[in-house]
Design an enzyme around this catalytic site. Structure first.
Site, PDB file in Angstrom:
ATOM      1  N   TYR A 467       0.845  -1.208   0.000  1.00 29.53           N
ATOM      2  CA  TYR A 467       0.000   0.000   0.000  1.00 29.53           C
ATOM      3  C   TYR A 467       0.876   1.251   0.000  1.00 29.53           C
ATOM      4  O   TYR A 467       0.981   1.929  -0.985  1.00 29.53           O
ATOM      5  CB  TYR A 467      -0.951  -0.028   1.209  1.00 29.53           C
ATOM      6  CG  TYR A 467      -1.974   1.085   1.163  1.00 29.53           C
ATOM      7  CD1 TYR A 467      -3.098   0.973   0.361  1.00 29.53           C
ATOM      8  CD2 TYR A 467      -1.813   2.241   1.918  1.00 29.53           C
ATOM      9  CE1 TYR A 467      -4.035   1.997   0.299  1.00 29.53           C
ATOM     10  CE2 TYR A 467      -2.737   3.263   1.868  1.00 29.53           C
ATOM     11  CZ  TYR A 467      -3.848   3.142   1.064  1.00 29.53           C
ATOM     12  OH  TYR A 467      -4.775   4.160   1.003  1.00 29.53           O
ATOM     13  N   SER A 547      -6.543   0.751  -4.366  1.00 26.65           N
ATOM     14  CA  SER A 547      -6.664   2.180  -4.117  1.00 26.65           C
ATOM     15  C   SER A 547      -5.288   2.840  -4.292  1.00 26.65           C
ATOM     16  O   SER A 547      -4.724   2.805  -5.388  1.00 26.65           O
ATOM     17  CB  SER A 547      -7.243   2.424  -2.719  1.00 26.65           C
ATOM     18  OG  SER A 547      -7.706   3.737  -2.579  1.00 26.65           O
ATOM     19  N   ASP A 630     -17.931   2.863  -7.434  1.00 34.03           N
ATOM     20  CA  ASP A 630     -16.800   3.386  -6.662  1.00 34.03           C
ATOM     21  C   ASP A 630     -16.802   4.909  -6.784  1.00 34.03           C
ATOM     22  O   ASP A 630     -16.396   5.462  -7.804  1.00 34.03           O
ATOM     23  CB  ASP A 630     -15.475   2.812  -7.180  1.00 34.03           C
ATOM     24  CG  ASP A 630     -14.298   3.152  -6.262  1.00 34.03           C
ATOM     25  OD1 ASP A 630     -14.451   4.032  -5.398  1.00 34.03           O
ATOM     26  OD2 ASP A 630     -13.234   2.533  -6.415  1.00 34.03           O
ATOM     27  N   HIS A 667     -15.841   0.789  -3.731  1.00 30.80           N
ATOM     28  CA  HIS A 667     -14.399   0.802  -3.531  1.00 30.80           C
ATOM     29  C   HIS A 667     -13.905  -0.519  -2.942  1.00 30.80           C
ATOM     30  O   HIS A 667     -12.722  -0.826  -2.993  1.00 30.80           O
ATOM     31  CB  HIS A 667     -14.016   1.974  -2.626  1.00 30.80           C
ATOM     32  CG  HIS A 667     -12.579   2.353  -2.708  1.00 30.80           C
ATOM     33  ND1 HIS A 667     -11.973   2.710  -3.890  1.00 30.80           N
ATOM     34  CD2 HIS A 667     -11.609   2.421  -1.766  1.00 30.80           C
ATOM     35  CE1 HIS A 667     -10.702   2.988  -3.666  1.00 30.80           C
ATOM     36  NE2 HIS A 667     -10.451   2.810  -2.388  1.00 30.80           N
TER      37      HIS A 667
END
Length: 695
Positions: A467, A547, A630, A667
């Site tokens: 991430y 994301s 999303d 999402h």
């Protein structure tokens, strides 16, 4: 299936795909003297007929490809079996009742229950599975009034971030007529006969893509219409600020947090409104890069968690009478994960090398004891009210399913309250933590999980997940859908990249704005380490992230495509020049910077996944995943990225470059079934393109 059959399958799938034709338009933007083409600008319109037709055409190609993989259904059944066990949340005590969530196993949504005492018979408060035909309506908020007689329930449809609030009479478990719409980035904070909440004005144009501005705070009184709600706070002069509000346990204060991330500020201002007064009083009026969060009030004073002059955070007491500050918990070498007040004790959790440590302090900050945890993992919870004599917390790790513990404050001892009923043996799997060098020599931690007996011979199918952003830490956590993959000889690797909060604010800052390349270097170095140490090889390595992690995967694919066999960029921020134009994307400027700034534009343009796809590039087998609802990272990011990837590399790459677009989802997967279907497709795509068979 034999090795020969697997080879035939792989060769069949590797044939050149006939990708849908995507219309290119002559659109050019100029940024600081540099002209940038945006040929797929039209895909930003999520409501157009042309975009809808494009989505259908792409999904037709993708699902026809996936349906040719003969073991895809076997994977789904294996995942379903692994996931099918009861899952509970830690209970919350309110009056005579204990409230908790439970998913029986494969329910699309967890059901909210309550029971009297620890051993009472559970009764259903609300079952979200009955609220929509496809099970995609989620319960997002459950907030009880102080007396426990009413509750605010928040609902989201189809995975959207938009919420609708309703009010339940907790004596009869029936809904009142109250309805509050267009809620986003909000909780429900009770005070007396109503509650505070935050909302945006009803959007003009697409509710799923339009920019969200002018975040407003309202107070809703039970039994009235939303049109009668009282506007408590707004700041139209600064439309890209968040205004979120909470109340103290005694309801004597409303606490307003104001952030200005759209202008690159990473911190917040803090204001209080005493009950009966009409004007907010500032505790921290200026918005800087420092963060402040009220834990609770002590009379007119406040316990506040902050990172002001303390990158690892600390707890301070704001003395209202003198407007002065007193240290309660000083900064430690380990980052403070969070602090809360329960049973007149201060519970604080810290992170040591990405593993939880929990301690109990007096309200004045005197250490009383450590809460002993089962091992290297993640502990969360410790919430409660001042009069409580115990608290609940949940502990988990990669090979330790979430287990609920009850901590008795007087005896200072923990006991298992509820352990999961899983069908596998956790002791059959193991996790090791390694520290590998990044490009600049910085040591980066990573967790590596596999089934016992794994051989480091370079042949193991491996998923590398990352991430690296927004001060978010990737902590050890259990996933039931990971077990079948490990049983197939797979390895799961979670890298703790810079940009997160694993080592406090300094770690975060090393992966922000002009230093974002550090994050990509950390991820690339993880792949090189895994290959060098023979956990896997480039032909058996898949990378995954969602994301901000989708951005990560897209960026490293462009920079080092030869390192990976398969890539899964999920709901990614792919257009780094225009991300701030949609919904709350402006909120990310504090982490990324903005193309409106010349220096930051140069860095963004250099790594933006959309703008760095190479003509004729040889890319790993790629399956982009996104969803039509999303409204956090709008699907246009993935649409434009997929179109450009297919146009520039579709003919030159021997690997499929596909996009999977879920419907009525957001999402994250909007229900259990969709989550399992997506994960099954990911594993099927991965194994097929590695020349492997799921047995």
């Amino acid at each position: 299936m034999s090795t020969i059959a697997a080879s035939m399958l792989t060769n069949g799938l590797a044939q050149k795909l006939d990708y849908p034709s995507t219309n290119r338009v002559d659109h050019i933007d100029e940024y600081h003297g540099i002209k940038v083409s945006d040929p797929y600008r039209w895909l930003e319109d999520d409501r157009s007929k042309e975009t809808g037709e494009w989505v259908k055409a792409q999904n037709d190609v993708t699902f026809k490809y996936l349906d040719k993989i003969p073991f895809k259904n076997k994977i789904f059944l294996d995942l379903e079996k692994a996931y099918n066990y009861p899952k509970y949340s830690a209970p919350r005590k309110k009056g005579d009742y204990y409230y908790f969530y439970k998913n029986d196993g494969l329910q699309n949504q967890a059901v909210l229950y309550r029971q009297k005492g620890e051993n009472g018979a559970p009764e259903t408060v609300i079952d979200p599975n009955k609220l929509s035909a496809d099970g995609t309506t989620r319960l997002t908020v459950f907030s009880l009034s102080k007396d426990g007689n009413h509750a605010v329930l928040g609902f989201s449809q189809g995975g959207s971030d938009w919420q609708e609030y309703q009010v339940m009479d907790m004596k009869t478990l029936t809904m009142l007529a109250d309805k509050v719409e267009w809620v986003k980035i909000s909780g429900a904070a009770w005070q007396g006969d109503g509650f505070y909440y935050s909302r945006y004005p009803k959007p003009e144009g697409s509710a799923l893509a339009a920019k969200n501005e002018n975040h407003q705070v309202y107070f809703h009184k039970i039994g009235t219409k939303q049109s009668e709600d009282k506007l408590i706070f707004e700041d139209p002069a600064n439309p890209q600020r968040f205004h979120t509000i909470g109340t103290t346990e005694d309801e004597q204060f409303a606490v307003l947090s104001v952030s200005d991330r759209g202008k690159g500020k990473d911190g917040n201002g803090l204001w209080i409104l005493k009950k009966g007064e009409t004007k907010f009083t500032p505790i921290k009026e200026e918005i800087t890069d420092f963060q402040y969060g009220v834990i609770e009030n002590i009379g007119d004073d406040f316990l506040i968690e902050t990172n002001e002059d303390a990158p690892n955070s600390k707890v301070m007491r704001y003395v209202a009478a003198s407007k002065s500050w007193k240290t309660v918990l000083p900064e430690k070498p380990e980052p403070l994960l969070g602090a809360g007040l329960a049973g007149n004790k201060l519970f604080a959790s810290y992170s040591k090398d990405v593993s939880s440590r929990a301690y109990v302090y007096s309200i004045d900050g005197a250490l009383e004891n450590e809460v002993k945890l089962p091992g290297l993992g993640t502990a969360s919870g410790f919430g409660g009210e001042r009069e409580d004599s115990f608290v609940f917390y949940t502990y988990t790790s990669f090979n330790y399913p979430p287990t609920i513990f009850k901590y008795d404050i007087a005896s200072k001892k923990s006991a298992v309250f509820r352990e999961p009923e899983v069908s596998f043996k956790p002791e059959d799997y193991e996790t090791e933590q390694v520290f590998y060098p990044s490009k600049d020599g910085t040591k980066i931690p990573a967790f590596i999980t596999y089934k016992k007996g794994m051989k480091r011979d370079g042949s193991n199918p491996t998923v590398l997940y990352g991430y690296g952003g927004f001060n978010i830490s990737l902590t050890p956590a259990f996933s039931p859908t990971r077990i079948p993959f490990l049983d197939q000889g797979g390895i799961y690797v979670q890298a703790n990249l810079r940009g997160g909060s694993e080592y406090g604010e300094k770690w975060h800052e090393q992966g922000m704005k002009l230093k974002k390349q550090n994050v990509f270097d950390d991820f690339t170095a993880a792949a090189e380490f895994l290959i060098k140490e023979k956990y896997t090889s480039a032909s058996k390595l898949a990378i995954q992230g969602g994301s901000n992690g989708g951005l990560l995967v897209g960026a490293v694919m462009n920079q080092r495509p030869e390192l990976f066999k398969v890539a899964f960029p999920a709901v990614g921020v792919m257009d780094m020049l225009r991300f701030h134009k949609f919904t709350i994307g402006w909120n990310w400027i504090a982490d990324y910077g903005s193309s409106d700034n010349a220096e930051e534009f140069k860095v963004l343009y250099a790594y933006s996944p959309l703008h760095n796809i190479k003509e004729g590039g040889k890319y790993p087998a790629t399956m982009i995943t996104t969803a039509d609802h999303d409204d956090r990272v709008v699907p246009a990011h993935s649409f434009k990225y997929a179109a450009e990837l297919q146009a520039k590399a579709g003919k030159s790459s021997d690997n499929p470059l596909l996009i999977r677009i879920d419907t009525n989802s957001g999402h994250g997967a909007s229900n259990t079934k969709k989550a399992l279907e997506t994960q099954a497709d990911i594993y099927a795509f991965m194994f097929a393109n590695m020349g492997l068979v799921w047995k």
